[in-house]
Design an enzyme around this catalytic site. Structure first.
Site, mmCIF file in Angstrom:
data_model
loop_
_atom_site.group_PDB
_atom_site.id
_atom_site.type_symbol
_atom_site.label_atom_id
_atom_site.label_comp_id
_atom_site.label_asym_id
_atom_site.label_seq_id
_atom_site.Cartn_x
_atom_site.Cartn_y
_atom_site.Cartn_z
ATOM 1 N N ARG A 1 1.553 37.492 15.876
ATOM 2 C CA ARG A 1 2.235 36.267 16.263
ATOM 3 C C ARG A 1 2.457 35.434 15.013
ATOM 4 O O ARG A 1 1.617 35.413 14.109
ATOM 5 C CB ARG A 1 1.427 35.472 17.291
ATOM 6 C CG ARG A 1 1.464 36.030 18.708
ATOM 7 C CD ARG A 1 2.861 35.867 19.315
ATOM 8 N NE ARG A 1 2.908 36.244 20.724
ATOM 9 C CZ ARG A 1 3.271 37.437 21.169
ATOM 10 N NH1 ARG A 1 3.578 38.395 20.279
ATOM 11 N NH2 ARG A 1 3.315 37.691 22.460
ATOM 12 N N MET B 1 -8.239 45.161 15.553
ATOM 13 C CA MET B 1 -8.283 46.603 15.766
ATOM 14 C C MET B 1 -8.401 46.893 17.254
ATOM 15 O O MET B 1 -9.455 47.270 17.767
ATOM 16 C CB MET B 1 -9.437 47.236 14.988
ATOM 17 C CG MET B 1 -9.488 48.761 15.107
ATOM 18 S SD MET B 1 -8.091 49.572 14.350
ATOM 19 C CE MET B 1 -8.877 50.322 12.930
ATOM 20 N N GLY B 2 -7.296 46.680 17.959
ATOM 21 C CA GLY B 2 -7.204 47.106 19.347
ATOM 22 C C GLY B 2 -6.442 48.409 19.422
ATOM 23 O O GLY B 2 -6.455 49.217 18.488
ATOM 24 N N ILE C 1 -3.162 48.911 19.388
ATOM 25 C CA ILE C 1 -2.085 48.989 18.401
ATOM 26 C C ILE C 1 -2.672 49.208 17.007
ATOM 27 O O ILE C 1 -2.170 50.022 16.222
ATOM 28 C CB ILE C 1 -1.214 47.727 18.438
ATOM 29 C CG1 ILE C 1 -0.543 47.592 19.802
ATOM 30 C CG2 ILE C 1 -0.148 47.779 17.338
ATOM 31 C CD1 ILE C 1 0.188 46.284 20.004
ATOM 32 N N HIS D 1 11.457 40.122 15.366
ATOM 33 C CA HIS D 1 10.513 40.376 16.459
ATOM 34 C C HIS D 1 10.953 41.588 17.286
ATOM 35 O O HIS D 1 11.187 41.491 18.501
ATOM 36 C CB HIS D 1 10.374 39.136 17.345
ATOM 37 C CG HIS D 1 9.057 39.107 18.083
ATOM 38 N ND1 HIS D 1 8.430 37.937 18.450
ATOM 39 C CD2 HIS D 1 8.238 40.100 18.533
ATOM 40 C CE1 HIS D 1 7.302 38.199 19.072
ATOM 41 N NE2 HIS D 1 7.169 39.512 19.142
ATOM 42 N N GLU E 1 9.981 30.471 15.217
ATOM 43 C CA GLU E 1 10.686 31.684 15.619
ATOM 44 C C GLU E 1 11.715 31.343 16.691
ATOM 45 O O GLU E 1 11.335 30.748 17.700
ATOM 46 C CB GLU E 1 9.687 32.716 16.155
ATOM 47 C CG GLU E 1 10.305 34.066 16.438
ATOM 48 C CD GLU E 1 9.276 35.117 16.827
ATOM 49 O OE1 GLU E 1 9.367 35.616 17.966
ATOM 50 O OE2 GLU E 1 8.391 35.428 16.004
#
Length: 325
Positions: A237, A155-156, A158, A285, A266
């Site tokens: 990620r 929970m930053g 973003i 991505h 990826e």
């Protein structure tokens, strides 16, 4: 006027490159088909003062030990798991990133994945496109978001953006970070222990950075603790998720659906078993992939680079203990 010596490791916005060239002599790797070889990067950095790491080359202590004149590293990205941050700090090199430039667009993408998964948008489109839409009883059924519980891991800024979007849809928000954020910082949300978040959430959105502690945080045990109806979204990620464990959770209906903007590996190979499943959606991505956001990121990275070269404080620095003042 003596110019700073700078290395650019990959594709870069023309405006950003021209701005750098106004102040710097630039060696730029411009092969779009392969990353800069380690040997070339080592050679170019021996007398370089700045590194604009647009190719996201791996930076470690051994490399930095050979760069006695390097003053600053700047990346046009929020994440920096390709960089040994402790090594940068030990060598007194500030690392600049561009987290604030992509907050809202990445929150848009994460919530879009949630909405698309919840309402089975891609399955519906596939049905229409293939001519299989014959009667209303055959249509794919999704779930309502209203009244559901959304768990946000990481929970930053973003995560806060995703929470605001979810609250507009009438969802209940719980979240998990290593430590609860100050009371009242995220209105209408509640910190809970990780295992409680797993068991209570109808939908989970992952936005945590990749660290030694979060690598494969979502593994067989974690998926087993989720609701069978859970919808799992990863916009952080790829390696935060154990890909094999996710595959088995989807195949065996341990969870209902997954939507990913990041994968491990990826890019994900076209013959990967995940791609054969009906209950998954993967995008390539694209969290920050808008012209507006990529331009902001590139120019913020330029600002970080030039500030570091001048011995000034970086506008956005990861290791603030070595940021200039």
């Amino acid at each position: 006027m003596v110019k700073f010596r700078v290395v650019v490791t990959g594709k870069i916005l023309p405006l950003a490159l021209e701005t750098i060239k106004q102040h710097c002599e630039v060696k730029a790797w411009d092969d779009p088909n392969k990353p800069i070889p380690t040997e070339t990067l080592q050679e170019w950095l021996r007398d370089a003062e700045g590194l604009y790491n647009s190719g996201f080359a791996h930076i470690n202590d051994a490399l930095l030990a050979q760069t006695p004149q390097l003053r600053v590293i700047s990346q046009p990205s929020a994440g920096y798991d390709n960089v040994d941050l402790a090594a940068c700090t030990d060598h007194g090199i500030p690392l600049g990133n561009t987290a604030s430039a992509l907050t809202e667009t990445t929150a848009d993408l994460a919530f879009t994945l949630l909405l698309t998964a919840a309402r089975r948008i891609t399955q519906g489109w596939d049905m229409v496109r293939s001519g299989r839409w014959q009667k209303s009883s055959d249509i794919p059924f999704g779930i309502d978001l209203y009244g559901k519980t959304l768990g946000i891991v990481g929970m930053g800024a973003i995560g806060s953006g995703v929470a605001r979007r979810a609250q507009a849809c009438g969802m209940n928000i719980i979240y998990h970070n290593r430590k609860p954020r100050p009371v009242g910082e995220f209105q209408g949300t509640q910190w809970v222990p990780f295992e409680q978040l797993l068991s209570q959430s109808d939908c989970i959105v992952v936005l945590t950075p990749l660290t030694a502690e979060t690598r494969h945080l979502f593994n067989t045990n974690a998926f087993a603790k989720m609701k069978p109806s859970a919808h799992f979204i990863n916009a952080a990620r790829g390696a935060v998720v154990d890909t094999e464990a996710l595959y088995h959770a989807l195949v065996n209906n341990v969870i209902a659906f997954a939507a990913l903007d990041v994968t491990d590996p990826e890019p994900i190979p076209g013959d990967h078993p995940l791609l054969s499943l009906p209950n998954i959606l993967i995008t390539p991505h694209i969290g920050s992939a808008t012209p507006e956001t990529r331009t902001r990121m590139a120019m913020m990275a330029v600002d970080n680079l030039l500030a570091g070269l001048r011995g000034e404080r970086l506008p956005s620095c990861v290791n603030n203990e070595v940021n200039f003042r």
